[in-house]
Design an enzyme around this catalytic site. Structure first.
Site, PDB file in Angstrom:
ATOM      1  CG  LEU A  58      -1.811  -1.181   1.468  1.00 23.48           C
ATOM      2  CD1 LEU A  58      -2.513  -1.055   2.819  1.00 23.48           C
ATOM      3  CD2 LEU A  58      -2.837  -1.316   0.354  1.00 23.48           C
TER       4      LEU A  58
ATOM      5  CE1 TYR B 227       0.012   8.747  -6.630  1.00 21.83           C
ATOM      6  CE2 TYR B 227      -1.753   8.769  -8.258  1.00 21.83           C
ATOM      7  CZ  TYR B 227      -1.224   8.284  -7.074  1.00 21.83           C
ATOM      8  OH  TYR B 227      -1.913   7.350  -6.344  1.00 21.83           O
TER       9      TYR B 227
ATOM     10  CE  LYS C 135       0.023   4.124  -7.230  1.00 24.27           C
ATOM     11  NZ  LYS C 135       0.362   3.697  -5.845  1.00 24.27           N
TER      12      LYS C 135
ATOM     13  CG  ASN D 255     -11.488   9.121  -6.303  1.00 21.93           C
ATOM     14  OD1 ASN D 255     -10.570   9.883  -6.039  1.00 21.93           O
ATOM     15  ND2 ASN D 255     -12.076   9.096  -7.496  1.00 21.93           N
TER      16      ASN D 255
ATOM     17  CG  HIS E 106     -47.361  11.682  35.115  1.00 18.41           C
ATOM     18  ND1 HIS E 106     -46.015  11.532  35.327  1.00 18.41           N
ATOM     19  CD2 HIS E 106     -47.539  12.906  34.529  1.00 18.41           C
ATOM     20  CE1 HIS E 106     -45.376  12.605  34.892  1.00 18.41           C
ATOM     21  NE2 HIS E 106     -46.281  13.462  34.402  1.00 18.41           N
ATOM     22  N   PRO E 107     -49.041   7.713  36.480  1.00 17.96           N
ATOM     23  CG  PRO E 107     -48.169   6.826  38.472  1.00 17.96           C
ATOM     24  CD  PRO E 107     -47.975   7.942  37.493  1.00 17.96           C
ATOM     25  N   GLY E 108     -52.310   6.368  36.268  1.00 14.91           N
ATOM     26  CA  GLY E 108     -53.724   6.700  36.093  1.00 14.91           C
ATOM     27  C   GLY E 108     -54.041   7.496  34.838  1.00 14.91           C
ATOM     28  CB  VAL E 109     -52.014   9.685  32.660  1.00 15.42           C
ATOM     29  CG1 VAL E 109     -52.091  10.297  31.268  1.00 15.42           C
ATOM     30  CG2 VAL E 109     -51.888  10.762  33.718  1.00 15.42           C
TER      31      VAL E 109
END
Length: 368
Positions: free
Chosen positions: A53, A103, A107, A132, A279-282
């Site tokens: 690499l 470059y 290569k 890429n 909430h409780p009871g709602v």
């Protein structure tokens, strides 16, 4: 299997080393800028395969292209030849190898070196002309437009696009590594020129728009289709450029005397996710839908879901709790509600098959 990785500290190298550590059948040897060419012999002597690499992309002096991209590859081939063993060699070349610039020429020279090794010795050589490559740990503002766009957009920095219609060929780093690890296991002789798949195509304008959409989803709550393909890989890359203080974000919370309701995530075509408390009871709800459907999951507390068919008046109820996870579906044409029947607050996850539209809510008030 001992795998020698050159360019071990680069973008692909870092990802490759992590994968090698995860796989019991491999051990790794590394070569980086800190090593000398003289050390190649000892490393190659131990290696069962080489993934090459190492390379220069943007050196201060263009002569480094020839010295590293061509020269180091030639030295590596000479060392492999001297072992008199068939040591599978993977070369990460570039689609720019056919371009008439320093470059590209360097290569191409590297490619010619490995081709000569394969022709003269029959050594296994796998030559990849990579487009890429993108993914986590790729250096932004260097040689990857994907990394640059991801980093800059994530950090509210400007991006520059000269031609939005310019086309890119992309491969994802995980697919590159999967391919490299596949071929070094093969029993083959001579030169092979495989390709990494899948390969993606996108324009610069489309790329910028997609990455910007990833950023925008924290405000809109609408997720992109990040489950597969290019969008999945781009999204993974984008979030990898977030700083730790960006790992979280707040959501709007709607509350009243009954509890709170919070939307977490919306999708383009698969509905939305939210949660609420009571909430409780709602009792919450007390409405029906013509087409919309929902799934409820109580994750804390105990609740009673009540149902009534709006035409026949048939009723039904389901009692569920966070102790025994159970999904409750709402069905079109049945009005429904949920009541907290416990002593503590309930927390309920909710999925709806469509995003809430205030202009067309498909929600009609009706008591159970």
């Amino acid at each position: 299997m001992k795998v020698l990785v050159t360019g071990a500290e680069g973008f692909i190298g870092k990802n490759l080393l992590v994968h090698l550590d995860e796989l019991e059948q491999f051990s790794k040897l590394t070569y980086s800028r800190e090593n000398s060419v003289e050390e190649l012999q000892g490393l190659v002597d131990q290696a069962d395969a080489v993934i090459h690499l190492a390379g220069e992309n943007r050196p201060k002096d263009v002569s480094a292209f020839e010295a590293v991209n061509a020269g180091l590859t030639q030295s590596l081939c000479s060392v492999i030849r001297s072992t008199n063993r068939n040591i599978p060699l993977v070369l990460a070349s570039s689609i720019q190898a056919d371009r008439d610039n320093p470059y590209g020429k360097s290569k191409l020279a590297a490619e010619e070196a490995v081709k000569k090794l394969a022709e003269e010795t029959g050594n296994s050589v796998f030559l990849y002309r990579l487009p890429n490559v993108f993914g986590k740990w790729c250096k932004p503002n260097y040689n990857s437009v994907v990394a640059t766009f991801c980093y800059n957009i994530a950090h509210d920095l400007p991006i520059q696009i000269n031609d939005p219609s310019a086309k890119l060929r992309l491969v994802y780093v995980d697919n590159v590594i999967e391919e490299f690890l596949r071929v070094i296991r093969l029993k083959s002789d001579g030169l092979t020129m495989p390709e990494v798949q899948p390969e993606y195509a996108i324009t610069l304008g489309e790329l910028a728009d997609q990455i910007q959409a990833f950023k925008n989803c924290r405000q809109s709550l609408i997720s992109e289709s990040v489950g597969q393909g290019l969008t999945r890989a781009l999204y993974s890359s984008y979030v990898s450029y977030l700083d730790p203080e960006q790992f979280s974000y707040s959501l709007p919370q709607h509350g009243d005397e009954r509890g709170v309701f919070v939307e977490m995530l919306k999708t383009k075509d698969s509905g939305q996710f939210s949660f609420f408390t009571a909430h409780p009871g709602v009792t919450r709800g007390g409405h029906y839908h013509h087409t919309k459907t929902e799934k409820f999951l109580v994750i804390k507390g105990s609740a009673r879901f009540g149902f009534r068919h709006i035409v026949t008046n048939e009723t039904y109820e389901i009692i569920t709790s966070g102790d025994q996870p159970q999904v409750v579906d709402t069905v079109p044409g049945w009005t429904h509600d949920v009541t907290n029947i416990g002593d503590d607050e309930i927390v309920v996850m909710l999925w709806a098959n469509e995003n809430f539209d205030r202009d067309r809510p498909d929600t009609v008030t009706a008591k159970v």
